[in-house]
Design a protein around this motif. Structure first.
Motif, PDB file in Angstrom:
ATOM      1  N   VAL B  95       0.881  -1.160   0.000  1.00  0.00           N
ATOM      2  CA  VAL B  95       0.000   0.000   0.000  1.00  0.00           C
ATOM      3  C   VAL B  95       0.918   1.208   0.000  1.00  0.00           C
ATOM      4  O   VAL B  95       1.735   1.366   0.901  1.00  0.00           O
ATOM      5  CB  VAL B  95      -0.909   0.027   1.238  1.00  0.00           C
ATOM      6  N   GLU B  96       0.824   2.030  -1.006  1.00  0.00           N
ATOM      7  CA  GLU B  96       1.727   3.166  -1.121  1.00  0.00           C
ATOM      8  C   GLU B  96       0.960   4.471  -1.078  1.00  0.00           C
ATOM      9  O   GLU B  96      -0.153   4.566  -1.576  1.00  0.00           O
ATOM     10  CB  GLU B  96       2.524   3.085  -2.427  1.00  0.00           C
ATOM     11  N   THR B  97       1.572   5.452  -0.439  1.00  0.00           N
ATOM     12  CA  THR B  97       1.014   6.797  -0.431  1.00  0.00           C
ATOM     13  C   THR B  97       2.068   7.732  -1.019  1.00  0.00           C
ATOM     14  O   THR B  97       3.152   7.300  -1.389  1.00  0.00           O
ATOM     15  CB  THR B  97       0.673   7.253   0.996  1.00  0.00           C
ATOM     16  N   SER B  98       1.756   9.013  -1.032  1.00  0.00           N
ATOM     17  CA  SER B  98       2.726   9.987  -1.547  1.00  0.00           C
ATOM     18  C   SER B  98       3.959  10.034  -0.660  1.00  0.00           C
ATOM     19  O   SER B  98       5.021  10.496  -1.071  1.00  0.00           O
ATOM     20  CB  SER B  98       2.081  11.368  -1.615  1.00  0.00           C
ATOM     21  N   GLU B  99       3.827   9.534   0.585  1.00  0.00           N
ATOM     22  CA  GLU B  99       4.959   9.559   1.508  1.00  0.00           C
ATOM     23  C   GLU B  99       5.784   8.286   1.404  1.00  0.00           C
ATOM     24  O   GLU B  99       6.764   8.124   2.110  1.00  0.00           O
ATOM     25  CB  GLU B  99       4.439   9.734   2.941  1.00  0.00           C
ATOM     26  N   GLY B 100       5.368   7.355   0.562  1.00  0.00           N
ATOM     27  CA  GLY B 100       6.135   6.131   0.405  1.00  0.00           C
ATOM     28  C   GLY B 100       5.306   4.909   0.729  1.00  0.00           C
ATOM     29  O   GLY B 100       4.083   4.939   0.708  1.00  0.00           O
ATOM     30  N   ILE B 101       5.999   3.845   1.056  1.00  0.00           N
ATOM     31  CA  ILE B 101       5.311   2.572   1.309  1.00  0.00           C
ATOM     32  C   ILE B 101       4.611   2.644   2.663  1.00  0.00           C
ATOM     33  O   ILE B 101       5.236   2.895   3.680  1.00  0.00           O
ATOM     34  CB  ILE B 101       6.316   1.410   1.288  1.00  0.00           C
ATOM     35  N   TYR B 102       3.308   2.434   2.646  1.00  0.00           N
ATOM     36  CA  TYR B 102       2.541   2.485   3.887  1.00  0.00           C
ATOM     37  C   TYR B 102       2.604   1.163   4.624  1.00  0.00           C
ATOM     38  O   TYR B 102       2.567   1.124   5.840  1.00  0.00           O
ATOM     39  CB  TYR B 102       1.097   2.856   3.562  1.00  0.00           C
ATOM     40  N   GLY B 103       2.672   0.081   3.875  1.00  0.00           N
ATOM     41  CA  GLY B 103       2.729  -1.227   4.500  1.00  0.00           C
ATOM     42  C   GLY B 103       2.590  -2.310   3.456  1.00  0.00           C
ATOM     43  O   GLY B 103       2.311  -2.045   2.289  1.00  0.00           O
ATOM     44  N   TYR B 104       2.795  -3.542   3.907  1.00  0.00           N
ATOM     45  CA  TYR B 104       2.705  -4.689   3.032  1.00  0.00           C
ATOM     46  C   TYR B 104       1.587  -5.612   3.474  1.00  0.00           C
ATOM     47  O   TYR B 104       1.295  -5.724   4.670  1.00  0.00           O
ATOM     48  CB  TYR B 104       3.999  -5.507   3.055  1.00  0.00           C
ATOM     49  N   THR B 105       0.997  -6.275   2.506  1.00  0.00           N
ATOM     50  CA  THR B 105       0.105  -7.398   2.773  1.00  0.00           C
ATOM     51  C   THR B 105       0.809  -8.641   2.277  1.00  0.00           C
ATOM     52  O   THR B 105       1.108  -8.752   1.080  1.00  0.00           O
ATOM     53  CB  THR B 105      -1.240  -7.234   2.042  1.00  0.00           C
ATOM     54  N   PHE B 106       1.099  -9.542   3.194  1.00  0.00           N
ATOM     55  CA  PHE B 106       1.865 -10.731   2.871  1.00  0.00           C
ATOM     56  C   PHE B 106       0.970 -11.931   2.605  1.00  0.00           C
ATOM     57  O   PHE B 106      -0.115 -12.058   3.185  1.00  0.00           O
ATOM     58  CB  PHE B 106       2.797 -11.098   4.038  1.00  0.00           C
ATOM     59  N   GLY B 107       1.450 -12.805   1.743  1.00  0.00           N
ATOM     60  CA  GLY B 107       0.831 -14.109   1.604  1.00  0.00           C
ATOM     61  C   GLY B 107       1.248 -15.009   2.753  1.00  0.00           C
ATOM     62  O   GLY B 107       2.013 -14.592   3.638  1.00  0.00           O
ATOM     63  N   SER B 108       0.767 -16.233   2.731  1.00  0.00           N
ATOM     64  CA  SER B 108       1.074 -17.177   3.807  1.00  0.00           C
ATOM     65  C   SER B 108       2.446 -17.816   3.666  1.00  0.00           C
ATOM     66  O   SER B 108       2.891 -18.503   4.572  1.00  0.00           O
ATOM     67  CB  SER B 108       0.013 -18.276   3.864  1.00  0.00           C
ATOM     68  N   GLY B 109       3.078 -17.603   2.521  1.00  0.00           N
ATOM     69  CA  GLY B 109       4.443 -18.075   2.349  1.00  0.00           C
ATOM     70  C   GLY B 109       4.553 -19.484   1.801  1.00  0.00           C
ATOM     71  O   GLY B 109       3.606 -20.269   1.819  1.00  0.00           O
ATOM     72  N   THR B 110       5.738 -19.765   1.299  1.00  0.00           N
ATOM     73  CA  THR B 110       6.120 -21.128   0.899  1.00  0.00           C
ATOM     74  C   THR B 110       7.303 -21.532   1.752  1.00  0.00           C
ATOM     75  O   THR B 110       8.319 -20.829   1.785  1.00  0.00           O
ATOM     76  CB  THR B 110       6.520 -21.186  -0.586  1.00  0.00           C
ATOM     77  N   ARG B 111       7.154 -22.653   2.448  1.00  0.00           N
ATOM     78  CA  ARG B 111       8.276 -23.152   3.248  1.00  0.00           C
ATOM     79  C   ARG B 111       9.081 -24.104   2.390  1.00  0.00           C
ATOM     80  O   ARG B 111       8.597 -25.171   2.016  1.00  0.00           O
ATOM     81  CB  ARG B 111       7.790 -23.868   4.507  1.00  0.00           C
ATOM     82  N   LEU B 112      10.290 -23.707   2.066  1.00  0.00           N
ATOM     83  CA  LEU B 112      11.182 -24.518   1.243  1.00  0.00           C
ATOM     84  C   LEU B 112      12.186 -25.232   2.139  1.00  0.00           C
ATOM     85  O   LEU B 112      12.867 -24.595   2.941  1.00  0.00           O
ATOM     86  CB  LEU B 112      11.924 -23.654   0.231  1.00  0.00           C
ATOM     87  N   THR B 113      12.250 -26.527   1.989  1.00  0.00           N
ATOM     88  CA  THR B 113      13.245 -27.332   2.702  1.00  0.00           C
ATOM     89  C   THR B 113      14.117 -28.025   1.674  1.00  0.00           C
ATOM     90  O   THR B 113      13.613 -28.774   0.828  1.00  0.00           O
ATOM     91  CB  THR B 113      12.579 -28.379   3.606  1.00  0.00           C
ATOM     92  N   VAL B 114      15.404 -27.773   1.738  1.00  0.00           N
ATOM     93  CA  VAL B 114      16.362 -28.402   0.826  1.00  0.00           C
ATOM     94  C   VAL B 114      17.110 -29.465   1.615  1.00  0.00           C
ATOM     95  O   VAL B 114      17.693 -29.170   2.674  1.00  0.00           O
ATOM     96  CB  VAL B 114      17.339 -27.373   0.246  1.00  0.00           C
ATOM     97  N   VAL B 115      17.069 -30.695   1.117  1.00  0.00           N
ATOM     98  CA  VAL B 115      17.686 -31.800   1.859  1.00  0.00           C
ATOM     99  C   VAL B 115      18.854 -32.403   1.065  1.00  0.00           C
ATOM    100  O   VAL B 115      18.972 -32.181  -0.132  1.00  0.00           O
ATOM    101  CB  VAL B 115      16.648 -32.892   2.197  1.00  0.00           C
TER     102      VAL B 115
END
Lengths: 110, 115
Positions: B95-115
């Motif tokens: 969410v951006e305003t004239s003053e810059g980035i107001y905040g983020y809305t994040f997804g739930s993410g992907t958990r990557l495990t490398v074995v």
């Protein structure tokens, strides 16, 4: 070098207690954001503070932006187990990105 | 539901392999940000796309690449995977305003495990 330092790193308290966590920087930020993150989920935006000295309240949470816009605090009154989580502060760094602190992990025990 | 959709939620793969993480931003949002969250480095900005064009780059390895498609969904490609790439990968809209980035809305993410 971490632009935003958060303290304490871990905090464990009993239900009903009050607490304050801090977000400090040597840099001036045009705004600061606070997020709460629960395990396995993405951070959720709680508030953005923009004006130096600004105080915002969200139910039992009080957020303050320092006069010099270099620091911020989050105060929780009468903490509840549902407040448990990782609290992150973040601020715009360069165009198109924000920098995040390492967070405060809060545990509220029933 | 934040409106930002990420798939898959979990991914387990072997070292040396390549994976693709997918993100659909909130309806109408033109920006997509990718962040990596690991235990030892916190939440680190990787890259931003705006309306199909790369807009900002952070600490993204050369083995990683991203793109944003005409329908605004984005993909983060991770190749020659190493154990240290194991982390949570988040996509976000801003969410951006004239003053810059107001905040983020994040997804739930992907958990990557490398074995």
């Amino acid at each position: 070098t971490q632009l935003l330092e958060q303290s304490p790193q871990f905090l464990s308290i009993q239900e009903g207690e009050n607490l304050t966590v801090y977000c400090n920087s040597s840099s001036v930020f045009s705004s600061l954001q606070w997020y709460r993150q629960e395990p396995g989920e993405g951070p959720v935006l709680l508030v953005t503070v923009v004006t130096g000295g600004e105080v915002k309240k969200l139910k039992r949470l009080t957020f303050q932006f320092g006069d010099a816009r270099k620091d911020s605090s989050l105060h929780i009154t009468a903490a509840q187990p549902g407040d448990t989580g990782l609290y992150l502060c973040a601020g715009p760094f360069n165009a198109g990105k924000s920098t995040f602190g390492d967070g405060t992990t809060l545990t509220v025990k029933p | 539901d934040s409106g930002v959709t990420q798939t898959p939620k979990h991914l387990i793969t072997a070292t040396g392999q390549r994976v693709t993480l997918r993100c659909s931003p909130r309806s109408g949002d033109l920006s997509v940000y990718w962040y990596q969250q690991s235990l030892d480095q916190g939440l680190q900005f990787l890259i931003q796309y705006y309306n199909g064009e790369e807009r900002a780059k952070g600490n993204i390895l050369e083995r990683f690449s991203a793109q944003q498609f005409p329908d605004l969904h984005s993909e983060l490609n991770l190749s020659s995977l190493e154990l240290g790439d194991s982390a949570l990968y988040f996509c976000a809209s801003s969410v951006e305003t004239s003053e810059g980035i107001y905040g983020y809305t994040f997804g739930s993410g992907t958990r990557l495990t490398v074995v």
